[in-house]
Design an enzyme around this catalytic site. Structure first.
Site, PDB file in Angstrom:
ATOM      1  N   ASP A  93     -11.731 -34.687   1.441  1.00  0.00           N
ATOM      2  CA  ASP A  93     -10.306 -34.737   1.021  1.00  0.00           C
ATOM      3  C   ASP A  93      -9.662 -36.022   1.893  1.00  0.00           C
ATOM      4  O   ASP A  93      -9.032 -35.953   2.769  1.00  0.00           O
ATOM      5  CB  ASP A  93      -9.637 -33.512   1.774  1.00  0.00           C
ATOM      6  CG  ASP A  93     -10.096 -32.288   1.097  1.00  0.00           C
ATOM      7  OD1 ASP A  93      -9.935 -32.119  -0.143  1.00  0.00           O
ATOM      8  OD2 ASP A  93     -10.512 -31.207   1.888  1.00  0.00           O
ATOM      9  N   HIS A 142     -18.499 -27.851   6.105  1.00  0.00           N
ATOM     10  CA  HIS A 142     -17.952 -27.080   7.268  1.00  0.00           C
ATOM     11  C   HIS A 142     -18.878 -27.361   8.589  1.00  0.00           C
ATOM     12  O   HIS A 142     -18.390 -27.684   9.669  1.00  0.00           O
ATOM     13  CB  HIS A 142     -17.347 -25.934   6.978  1.00  0.00           C
ATOM     14  CG  HIS A 142     -16.478 -25.712   5.997  1.00  0.00           C
ATOM     15  ND1 HIS A 142     -16.394 -25.115   4.720  1.00  0.00           N
ATOM     16  CD2 HIS A 142     -15.109 -26.177   5.798  1.00  0.00           C
ATOM     17  CE1 HIS A 142     -15.567 -25.172   4.070  1.00  0.00           C
ATOM     18  NE2 HIS A 142     -14.445 -26.105   4.887  1.00  0.00           N
ATOM     19  N   GLY A 155     -13.268 -33.163   7.137  1.00  0.00           N
ATOM     20  CA  GLY A 155     -14.260 -33.756   6.061  1.00  0.00           C
ATOM     21  C   GLY A 155     -13.541 -34.764   5.276  1.00  0.00           C
ATOM     22  O   GLY A 155     -12.226 -34.878   5.124  1.00  0.00           O
ATOM     23  N   HIS A 157     -19.110 -23.600   4.015  1.00  0.00           N
ATOM     24  CA  HIS A 157     -20.115 -24.097   3.250  1.00  0.00           C
ATOM     25  C   HIS A 157     -20.969 -25.141   4.272  1.00  0.00           C
ATOM     26  O   HIS A 157     -20.226 -25.628   5.358  1.00  0.00           O
ATOM     27  CB  HIS A 157     -19.982 -24.684   2.208  1.00  0.00           C
ATOM     28  CG  HIS A 157     -18.778 -25.633   1.918  1.00  0.00           C
ATOM     29  ND1 HIS A 157     -18.997 -27.018   2.583  1.00  0.00           N
ATOM     30  CD2 HIS A 157     -17.730 -25.495   1.388  1.00  0.00           C
ATOM     31  CE1 HIS A 157     -17.888 -27.719   2.302  1.00  0.00           C
ATOM     32  NE2 HIS A 157     -16.969 -26.695   1.334  1.00  0.00           N
ATOM     33  N   SER A 216     -15.206 -25.363  -1.128  1.00  0.00           N
ATOM     34  CA  SER A 216     -15.090 -23.693  -1.431  1.00  0.00           C
ATOM     35  C   SER A 216     -14.971 -23.337  -2.867  1.00  0.00           C
ATOM     36  O   SER A 216     -15.008 -22.447  -3.163  1.00  0.00           O
ATOM     37  CB  SER A 216     -14.164 -23.441  -0.551  1.00  0.00           C
ATOM     38  OG  SER A 216     -14.464 -23.661   0.705  1.00  0.00           O
ATOM     39  N   GLY A 237     -11.675 -21.523   5.806  1.00  0.00           N
ATOM     40  CA  GLY A 237     -12.727 -20.481   5.485  1.00  0.00           C
ATOM     41  C   GLY A 237     -13.343 -20.795   4.522  1.00  0.00           C
ATOM     42  O   GLY A 237     -13.450 -21.715   3.660  1.00  0.00           O
TER      43      GLY A 237
HETATM   44  O1  PAF Z   1      -8.959 -29.058   4.426  1.00  0.00           O
HETATM   45  C1  PAF Z   1      -8.760 -27.860   4.685  1.00  0.00           C
HETATM   46  O2  PAF Z   1      -9.442 -26.792   4.659  1.00  0.00           O
HETATM   47  C2  PAF Z   1      -7.002 -27.434   4.859  1.00  0.00           C
HETATM   48  O3  PAF Z   1      -6.398 -28.163   4.051  1.00  0.00           O
HETATM   49  C3  PAF Z   1      -6.757 -27.425   6.350  1.00  0.00           C
HETATM   50  C4  PAF Z   1      -7.025 -28.990   6.725  1.00  0.00           C
HETATM   51  C5  PAF Z   1      -7.685 -26.647   7.169  1.00  0.00           C
HETATM   52  C6  PAF Z   1      -5.313 -27.025   6.492  1.00  0.00           C
HETATM   53  O4  PAF Z   1      -5.247 -25.824   5.883  1.00  0.00           O
END
Ligand code: PAF
Length: 300
Positions: A168, A53, A165, A50, A204, A47
């Protein structure tokens, strides 16, 4: 089966994406979509959405006909001193943003739904090696939490494809490894990092930054651009490039460096010699906020 939130509007009027907190409701909706011959995509998120996402949702819509966005702040990937409790949870805004991109379903479970307090429920997924270095060394247990929740979400949504994304970078590598190791048929797609106009990767957690911290956050990007320019110009002294990256990030003591390395994009091991494909991986603490970023590069 209960689906919370409006899901259909008359005369083609734009409507809110369906939202549910219930696993069964996800299964029923996905099954229905499958019966209609649709290909299913999953976009796992925590959640506080932005543009980054939203670009994942856009990509998912290109790759599939029915897109499920999961919104769940996963407690098992946060360390005890980390920001689980203060992590932003603007669910109404998230729903509106998903609707603006025509996502089909939002799955927004509570912690008890994802981790029922069944005595003896102790199964976790570990991806050794890749999970233990860099972010994994600094945040012990983090990737165990990520791998476990992502596999749980996959078991619920049963997608054909899932979009993550590339910001990460290590998380994406861990998830790809997990899917390979478990013979999962789900296609994992890494999508480009979306940046602010000055280059800061969208996250975020950028919302935590004060104006002063926001101003220096850009140095992560500067350090990676420096490295990319050096590498593409044919400079091969990687140790000195990495040391200059560290210097850029920590200039004036504004940020505390966790790492600034040039690595093999598959193993994430620090390189001593240039390779055909390299990735700059950087992480620093900016006040109490940790920022990470990465950039791919190819030597001349
Ligand atoms: O990248 C994220 O937002 C989180 O690590 C994920 C992949 C949703 C797992 O909680």
């Amino acid at each position: 089966m209960r689906i919370d939130g409006p899901h259909s509007g008359p005369y083609g009027k734009k409507v809110m994406t369906q939202t549910t907190s219930k696993i069964d409701a996800v299964r029923v909706s996905v099954l229905q979509a499958r019966r209609e011959g649709k290909r299913i995509a999953c976009v796992p998120t925590m959640g506080a959405l932005h543009e980054g996402h939203l670009s994942l949702i856009d990509e998912a819509k290109k790759l599939a006909d029915y897109v499920v966005v999961t919104v769940f702040v996963n407690p098992t990937q946060f360390g005890p001193q980390e920001d689980f409790h203060k992590y932003p949870r603007p669910i109404e805004k998230d729903i509106a943003m998903c609707s603006s991109r025509d996502a089909d379903l939002i799955f927004n479970p509570d912690v008890e739904t994802m981790y029922p307090s069944t005595p003896g429920a102790k199964t976790f997924i570990e991806v050794p090696g890749l999970s233990e270095i860099l972010e994994g060394a600094i945040r012990p247990g983090h990737f165990r939490g990520v791998a476990t929740v992502v596999m749980k979400l996959f078991q619920i949504v049963m997608p054909d494809v899932a979009c993550f994304g590339s910001k990460d970078f290590q998380q994406l590598a861990v998830i790809k490894q997990m899917v390979r190791d478990l013979n999962s048929p789900i296609q994992i797609v890494g999508c480009p990092t979306i940046r602010e106009t000055d280059g800061l990767a969208m996250s975020s957690r950028n919302a935590y930054l004060s104006p002063e911290q926001r101003a220096v956050a850009i140095r992560l990007y500067e350090a990676m651009v420096f490295a990319k320019n050096q590498v593409t110009a044919g400079h091969s002294d990687l140790a000195s490039i990495m040391s200059k990256m560290a210097e850029i990030i920590t200039r004036d003591g504004a940020m505390t460096l966790d790492y600034a390395i040039l690595a093999n994009p598959t193993t994430l091991e620090t390189l001593t010699q240039p390779q055909p494909e390299m990735v700059a991986l950087v992480a620093a603490r900016n006040g109490t906020t940790r920022l990470i970023d990465n950039m791919m590069m190819t030597p001349k």
